[in-house]
Enzyme design. Structure first.
Site, PDB file in Angstrom:
ATOM      1  CB  SER B  23      -4.359   6.094 -10.331  1.00 21.50           C
ATOM      2  OG  SER B  23      -5.286   6.006  -9.515  1.00 21.50           O
ATOM      3  CG  ASN B 128      -1.223   1.664  -6.011  1.00 26.19           C
ATOM      4  OD1 ASN B 128       0.021   1.812  -6.277  1.00 26.19           O
ATOM      5  ND2 ASN B 128      -1.903   2.817  -5.950  1.00 26.19           N
ATOM      6  CB  CYS B 131      -0.649   3.594  -2.119  1.00 29.76           C
ATOM      7  SG  CYS B 131      -1.144   5.118  -1.337  1.00 29.76           S
ATOM      8  CE  LYS B 166       1.040   4.530 -10.258  1.00 30.56           C
ATOM      9  NZ  LYS B 166       0.018   5.618 -10.266  1.00 30.56           N
TER      10      LYS B 166
END
Lengths: 266, 304
Positions: B23, B128, B131, B166
């Protein structure tokens, strides 16, 4: 598949820290438009991961030759400057949306500053049927290049330098401004460092002339996938980050918002 | 060459080979369709989605560092609705696994996105929690095991598709976070996201990146990523998607040996658009040269 291996025909210094490389690529020579770039993998050093986007300086369609002009600014371009005839390069391209000529355009002013002179030459070479006046700004005499090339397709070439060693001493946009007050073209096309582009945008407020500018930004993939080479495009109250690699690098001047965060480099 | 068994199963999802586009490095995949045959990829994890469109961080957003790249895109994306309505229909024409990567500023946002994507034609959901380039959410959720557990548990209730969590590597003990995700109900784990870093321009004394800091990726982080995958594989029972600086087929083999069932390729996509195809061919050649006919012979095959 636009990734291919090309052979270097010539690589030589043409001004202080500035080199011109000629490569042979049927694909690029036949399909490239002014303002487009090629994305070069730096050989011999695996630690330099990213490709270097270098604008196209001109093409010879009969012999499938492509000229690029680059300034040595770091490790990658230093390696490029040491390459010799016969060596190979892994390139992607031509990439990006280049300059274009709107219908009815007869007279153009083309403006280049420093490294930005290189892609501007391709404009004059390709569209030499137009009435062209060129405005070229350099740091000084030793940084100047390809002025004779511009003489070939320009009705007039205006020159300026920071130190006055060649042409007018001062910003090239001052000369453009003066000329615009006398005579207006149908279109202006420009490429150069951010201070030059900002001065150009400021000057254009006085005149109602469309202007295309080519931007540069630190780049990743070059094909629109990674979203790193963005610039703010739109109006002050309604803008978005567009990709320099695929939406540009050429944009209408009036829609480019420069807030000082853009770098001036080659 | 086609006798090789490359297919893997991650949480019930069948991948034709273990290579997934990471990604944030591969757009929505469609940007690459003129350069490679997307049907050859095991899967695509699309660029990070948020509930509302996001402009992303100010440029510059990328800088090269030795054997690595720092980026600070900041999740620029057109929002989850746009993805479902305008991107997914075209993407679904390709025969590859589609993973939607979701990012929220709050627990509610994550759940809202999962609910919306529940009805969409995607194969997996990637949560996610890692980030490094956004101020709210992202990595701040992913560094606290309790938070990872509760978000995973809540999102799992809203997700019909298998859920991949993730992980950020910017933690003291990655195994603690991995276990929290597993306990929260994650069907698989992907690691690692980028390492928080920065670069300074000594001429201007300013940070190179517009966001000051960014996420480091590329071969520079591979040894650390590999170590983390190996550590996590020893403590969790769910499959692992390993990533961090994979540039070659040999790198893939290393991650599989360390315990990953599949891998993601990120930075290599920025170097050349056909990198994943080259990596796949290198992987096949490695298998042939070493008389390995089923990829499963490699997974978790580290000899210590």
């Amino acid at each position: 598949m636009y990734r291919h291996s090309v052979e270097i025909i010539e690589n030589k210094k043409i001004a202080s820290n500035i080199y011109k490389m000629t490569i042979i690529s049927n694909h690029v020579a036949q399909t490239a438009n002014p303002g487009q770039f090629i994305h070069i993998k730096i050989p011999y050093d695996e630690s330099l991961l990213l490709r270097r986007p270098i604008s196209i300086n001109g093409v010879n369609r009969d012999q499938n030759l492509v000229d690029i002009v680059y300034q040595v600014v770091g490790k990658g371009t230093k390696i490029l400057s040491h390459l010799v005839t016969g060596e190979k390069l892994d390139i992607l391209g031509p990439l990006g949306r280049g300059f274009w000529i709107p219908k009815g355009t007869k007279k153009i002013y083309i403006v280049g500053g420093g490294c930005g002179v290189a892609p501007i030459r391709f404009i004059g070479e390709r569209w030499n049927h137009l009435d062209i006046i060129s405005f070229l700004g350099f740091r000084g005499q030793s940084w100047a290049y390809q002025i004779d090339e511009f003489e070939k397709f320009s009705r007039k070439v205006f020159l300026s330098s920071d130190d006055g060693s060649i042409g007018f001493k001062g910003p090239i946009i001052s000369l453009l401004d003066k000329q615009l007050s006398i005579d207006k073209p149908d279109l202006i096309m420009a490429c150069g460092p951010i201070p030059m582009i900002k001065a150009l945008q400021k000057t254009l407020i006085k005149y109602d002339i469309p202007c295309q500018i080519s931007l540069e930004e630190r780049m990743g993939c070059g094909i629109g996938g990674c979203l790193v080479c963005t610039c703010a495009i739109g109006s002050k109250n309604n803008w978005n980050y567009k990709k320099v690699c695929t939406h540009g690098p050429v944009f209408w001047s009036e829609e480019v918002i420069l807030d000082g965060e853009f770098e001036t480099k080659c | 060459m086609e006798n090789l068994k490359l297919n893997v199963n991650v949480a019930g999802v069948h991948f034709k080979n273990p290579l997934i586009a990471a990604s944030g490095t591969f757009g929505f995949g469609l940007e690459y369709k003129d350069y490679i045959d997307l049907n050859q990829l095991g899967g695509i994890s699309v660029t990070g989605l948020t509930l509302e469109p996001r402009k992303g961080n100010p440029p510059p957003r990328i800088v090269e560092t030795p054997s690595g790249i720092l980026n600070s895109v900041g999740l620029q994306n057109p929002g989850v609705e746009y993805f479902i309505e305008s991107v997914l229909p075209e993407l679904k024409q390709y025969n590859t696994i589609i993973i939607a990567n979701i990012n929220g500023n709050s627990l509610d946002e994550y759940c809202h996105m999962a609910s919306r994507l529940q009805q969409a034609d995607i194969h997996m959901l990637e949560l996610n929690l890692s980030c490094p380039n956004v101020k709210q959410g992202g990595v701040s959720f992913g560094t606290d095991p309790k938070m990872v557990y509760s978000i995973t548990k809540a999102v799992k209730k809203h997700s019909y598709q298998p859920l991949v969590v993730k992980l950020t590597p910017n933690v003291t003990d990655i195994t603690e976070i991995a276990l929290a995700a597993q306990q929260g109900g994650a069907d698989a784990i992907s690691l690692v996201n980028t390492f928080l870093g920065m670069a300074i321009d000594v001429k201007t004394r300013r940070p190179v990146l517009g966001n000051i800091t960014g996420g480091l990726s590329g071969p520079a982080i591979k040894p650390i990523a590999l170590r983390m995958v190996w550590q996590v594989s020893k403590v969790v029972d769910i499959p692992i998607i390993g990533m961090g600086g994979i540039m070659t087929g040999q790198d893939v083999v290393e991650f599989l040996l360390a315990g990953a069932t599949a891998v993601s390729v990120g930075t290599a996509n920025l170097v050349s658009p056909n990198s994943m195809i080259e990596i796949l061919n290198e992987l096949k050649n490695y298998m042939l040269n070493n008389k390995i006919f089923d990829i499963h012979e490699l997974i978790g095959g580290l000899i210590v």
